[in-house]
Write a protein that holds these residues in place. Structure first.
Motif, mmCIF file in Angstrom:
data_model
loop_
_atom_site.group_PDB
_atom_site.id
_atom_site.type_symbol
_atom_site.label_atom_id
_atom_site.label_comp_id
_atom_site.label_asym_id
_atom_site.label_seq_id
_atom_site.Cartn_x
_atom_site.Cartn_y
_atom_site.Cartn_z
ATOM 1 N N ARG A 1 -6.467 6.583 8.981
ATOM 2 C CA ARG A 1 -5.022 6.823 8.958
ATOM 3 C C ARG A 1 -4.602 7.658 10.164
ATOM 4 O O ARG A 1 -3.544 7.414 10.755
ATOM 5 N N GLN A 2 -5.411 8.642 10.533
ATOM 6 C CA GLN A 2 -5.088 9.451 11.693
ATOM 7 C C GLN A 2 -5.103 8.604 12.961
ATOM 8 O O GLN A 2 -4.247 8.759 13.848
ATOM 9 N N ARG A 3 -6.063 7.698 13.056
ATOM 10 C CA ARG A 3 -6.136 6.823 14.221
ATOM 11 C C ARG A 3 -4.909 5.918 14.283
ATOM 12 O O ARG A 3 -4.357 5.679 15.356
ATOM 13 N N GLN A 4 -4.465 5.429 13.129
ATOM 14 C CA GLN A 4 -3.267 4.609 13.094
ATOM 15 C C GLN A 4 -2.056 5.399 13.585
ATOM 16 O O GLN A 4 -1.224 4.881 14.343
ATOM 17 N N ARG A 5 -1.942 6.658 13.166
ATOM 18 C CA ARG A 5 -0.839 7.496 13.631
ATOM 19 C C ARG A 5 -0.924 7.717 15.136
ATOM 20 O O ARG A 5 0.092 7.691 15.840
ATOM 21 N N ASP A 6 -2.132 7.956 15.637
ATOM 22 C CA ASP A 6 -2.313 8.255 17.065
ATOM 23 C C ASP A 6 -1.856 7.105 17.953
ATOM 24 O O ASP A 6 -1.311 7.327 19.037
ATOM 25 N N ILE A 7 -2.072 5.862 17.516
ATOM 26 C CA ILE A 7 -1.727 4.716 18.356
ATOM 27 C C ILE A 7 -0.404 4.068 17.937
ATOM 28 O O ILE A 7 0.000 3.050 18.500
ATOM 29 N N GLY A 8 0.273 4.662 16.942
ATOM 30 C CA GLY A 8 1.558 4.140 16.513
ATOM 31 C C GLY A 8 1.488 2.890 15.676
ATOM 32 O O GLY A 8 2.466 2.136 15.596
ATOM 33 N N ALA A 9 0.332 2.652 15.056
ATOM 34 C CA ALA A 9 0.173 1.470 14.204
ATOM 35 C C ALA A 9 0.627 1.788 12.780
ATOM 36 O O ALA A 9 0.573 2.947 12.348
ATOM 37 N N PRO A 10 1.084 0.784 12.024
ATOM 38 C CA PRO A 10 1.470 1.032 10.628
ATOM 39 C C PRO A 10 0.281 1.552 9.823
ATOM 40 O O PRO A 10 -0.847 1.102 10.014
ATOM 41 N N GLU A 11 0.551 2.504 8.950
ATOM 42 C CA GLU A 11 -0.502 3.005 8.066
ATOM 43 C C GLU A 11 -0.624 2.040 6.893
ATOM 44 O O GLU A 11 -0.034 2.238 5.833
ATOM 45 N N ALA A 12 -1.392 0.997 7.080
ATOM 46 C CA ALA A 12 -1.525 -0.034 6.058
ATOM 47 C C ALA A 12 -2.943 -0.567 6.039
ATOM 48 O O ALA A 12 -3.603 -0.647 7.075
ATOM 49 N N PHE A 13 -3.409 -0.901 4.843
ATOM 50 C CA PHE A 13 -4.754 -1.447 4.653
ATOM 51 C C PHE A 13 -4.669 -2.594 3.668
ATOM 52 O O PHE A 13 -3.906 -2.538 2.704
ATOM 53 N N GLU A 14 -5.450 -3.628 3.892
ATOM 54 C CA GLU A 14 -5.540 -4.747 2.952
ATOM 55 C C GLU A 14 -6.999 -5.120 2.760
ATOM 56 O O GLU A 14 -7.775 -5.145 3.722
ATOM 57 N N ARG B 1 -4.577 -21.478 -7.494
ATOM 58 C CA ARG B 1 -5.347 -20.845 -8.565
ATOM 59 C C ARG B 1 -5.804 -19.460 -8.102
ATOM 60 O O ARG B 1 -6.096 -19.239 -6.929
ATOM 61 N N ARG B 2 -5.843 -18.564 -9.051
ATOM 62 C CA ARG B 2 -6.224 -17.186 -8.717
ATOM 63 C C ARG B 2 -7.734 -17.087 -8.485
ATOM 64 O O ARG B 2 -8.526 -17.583 -9.285
ATOM 65 N N VAL B 3 -8.100 -16.440 -7.382
ATOM 66 C CA VAL B 3 -9.512 -16.263 -7.057
ATOM 67 C C VAL B 3 -9.901 -14.791 -6.947
ATOM 68 O O VAL B 3 -11.083 -14.469 -6.784
ATOM 69 N N GLY B 4 -8.920 -13.900 -7.027
ATOM 70 C CA GLY B 4 -9.239 -12.484 -6.900
ATOM 71 C C GLY B 4 -7.972 -11.654 -6.859
ATOM 72 O O GLY B 4 -6.899 -12.100 -7.285
ATOM 73 N N THR B 5 -8.106 -10.422 -6.337
ATOM 74 C CA THR B 5 -6.988 -9.496 -6.248
ATOM 75 C C THR B 5 -6.897 -8.945 -4.835
ATOM 76 O O THR B 5 -7.875 -8.384 -4.319
ATOM 77 N N ALA B 6 -5.754 -9.133 -4.207
ATOM 78 C CA ALA B 6 -5.520 -8.562 -2.880
ATOM 79 C C ALA B 6 -4.913 -7.177 -3.046
ATOM 80 O O ALA B 6 -3.889 -7.018 -3.710
ATOM 81 N N CYS B 7 -5.547 -6.181 -2.474
ATOM 82 C CA CYS B 7 -5.024 -4.820 -2.519
ATOM 83 C C CYS B 7 -4.311 -4.518 -1.208
ATOM 84 O O CYS B 7 -4.863 -4.732 -0.122
ATOM 85 N N ILE B 8 -3.086 -4.034 -1.318
ATOM 86 C CA ILE B 8 -2.269 -3.715 -0.153
ATOM 87 C C ILE B 8 -1.850 -2.256 -0.278
ATOM 88 O O ILE B 8 -1.112 -1.892 -1.195
ATOM 89 N N ALA B 9 -2.351 -1.421 0.618
ATOM 90 C CA ALA B 9 -2.129 0.023 0.526
ATOM 91 C C ALA B 9 -1.244 0.498 1.665
ATOM 92 O O ALA B 9 -1.500 0.206 2.832
ATOM 93 N N GLU B 10 -0.194 1.233 1.321
ATOM 94 C CA GLU B 10 0.718 1.818 2.294
ATOM 95 C C GLU B 10 1.274 3.120 1.729
ATOM 96 O O GLU B 10 1.352 3.281 0.503
ATOM 97 N N PRO B 11 1.708 4.037 2.584
ATOM 98 C CA PRO B 11 2.330 5.268 2.079
ATOM 99 C C PRO B 11 3.615 4.998 1.316
ATOM 100 O O PRO B 11 3.966 5.742 0.420
ATOM 101 N N SER B 12 4.328 3.894 1.646
ATOM 102 C CA SER B 12 5.615 3.626 1.035
ATOM 103 C C SER B 12 5.541 2.940 -0.308
ATOM 104 O O SER B 12 6.530 2.853 -1.022
ATOM 105 N N ILE B 13 4.370 2.424 -0.668
ATOM 106 C CA ILE B 13 4.232 1.730 -1.941
ATOM 107 C C ILE B 13 4.017 2.744 -3.059
ATOM 108 O O ILE B 13 3.188 3.642 -2.952
ATOM 109 N N THR B 14 4.799 2.627 -4.088
ATOM 110 C CA THR B 14 4.663 3.519 -5.245
ATOM 111 C C THR B 14 3.658 2.930 -6.214
ATOM 112 O O THR B 14 3.819 1.818 -6.710
ATOM 113 N N THR B 15 2.612 3.677 -6.498
ATOM 114 C CA THR B 15 1.600 3.200 -7.425
ATOM 115 C C THR B 15 2.118 3.270 -8.847
ATOM 116 O O THR B 15 2.649 4.299 -9.271
ATOM 117 N N PRO B 16 2.002 2.187 -9.628
ATOM 118 C CA PRO B 16 2.469 2.205 -11.016
ATOM 119 C C PRO B 16 1.763 3.291 -11.826
ATOM 120 O O PRO B 16 0.603 3.578 -11.573
#
Length: 224
Positions: A2-15, A209-224
């Motif tokens: 996350r720090q590296r993403q901030r340093d280069i101006g990239a979105p703080e996001a992971f999938e 058809r469902r084959v799995g679960t895609a996880c998308i993580a961002e600071p702006s997403i509110t976890t249920p």
């Protein structure tokens, strides 16, 4: 990371795919990220129904050589912005007037990139338009979507419908056309991540058809 993403101006996001890296879910949440767990779905071409005419909406693919391409890019962005601001599948009042107010011409660099990716077959976009509008807020372009392609794999993303036009089959029609175009263009694998289990049910009727679960993580997403 996350720090590296901030340093280069990239979105703080992971999938990632949860089933292949289940330990990442707890790590991401412990780092203060909200995580969306989305059904990961793959198209079974043999289970895909034939595309039939729709009484409400028509879908057209955006052509990079068309004189209207710049306007199409702008309107696709406006529809997507409004739709994702009003996330979910519930209907609402935001429609054509909100879309038109949000129209912003793409920059020359952005337009050139959109055109290049389309010409090279790395992306394709579609717009859904109402056939016989009876409500001024449900007229013109009411939905948009695209797929991005790498080799023989295509991912359908950004399928969006204006709230005023929801629950009328717009997303279904868009997804069907994009999936068929991806297959006809040479993709062997077409996949997407559904926003919710309810949305996944709609995609299942198109042959996904469902084959799995895609996880998308961002600071702006509110976890249920």
């Amino acid at each position: 990371m996350r720090q590296r993403q901030r340093d280069i101006g990239a979105p703080e996001a992971f999938e990632w795919v949860h089933e292949t890296s289940p330990e990442l879910l707890a790590v991401a949440r412990s780092a203060g990220l909200g995580v969306l767990e989305a059904p990961l779905m793959v198209l079974d071409p043999d289970a895909m129904p034939a595309i039939t005419d729709d009484e409400f909406v028509s879908v057209r693919l955006m052509a990079p050589g068309d004189p209207s391409f710049a306007h199409d890019v702008a309107i696709r962005g406006a529809v997507a912005g409004i739709s994702f601001t009003h996330a979910g599948t519930a209907t609402g009042s935001a429609g054509a007037s909100a879309r038109d107010a949000a129209l912003t011409p793409p920059s020359p660099g952005s337009l050139a990139l959109h055109r290049l990716r389309a010409e090279e077959g790395r992306a394709a976009s579609a717009l859904a338009e109402v056939k016989n509008p009876t409500d001024p807020e449900v007229s013109g372009v009411v939905g948009s979507g695209m797929y991005q392609r790498d080799g023989d794999v295509a991912e359908i993303v950004g399928v969006a419908t204006l709230p005023a036009a929801r629950r009328r089959g717009v997303a279904r029609a868009l997804t069907a056309v994009l999936a068929r175009h991806a297959l006809d263009s040479g993709a062997d694998l077409v996949f997407l991540s559904a926003a919710s289990d309810d949305v996944a049910t709609m995609y299942a009727r198109l042959g996904f058809r469902r084959v799995g679960t895609a996880c998308i993580a961002e600071p702006s997403i509110t976890t249920p």
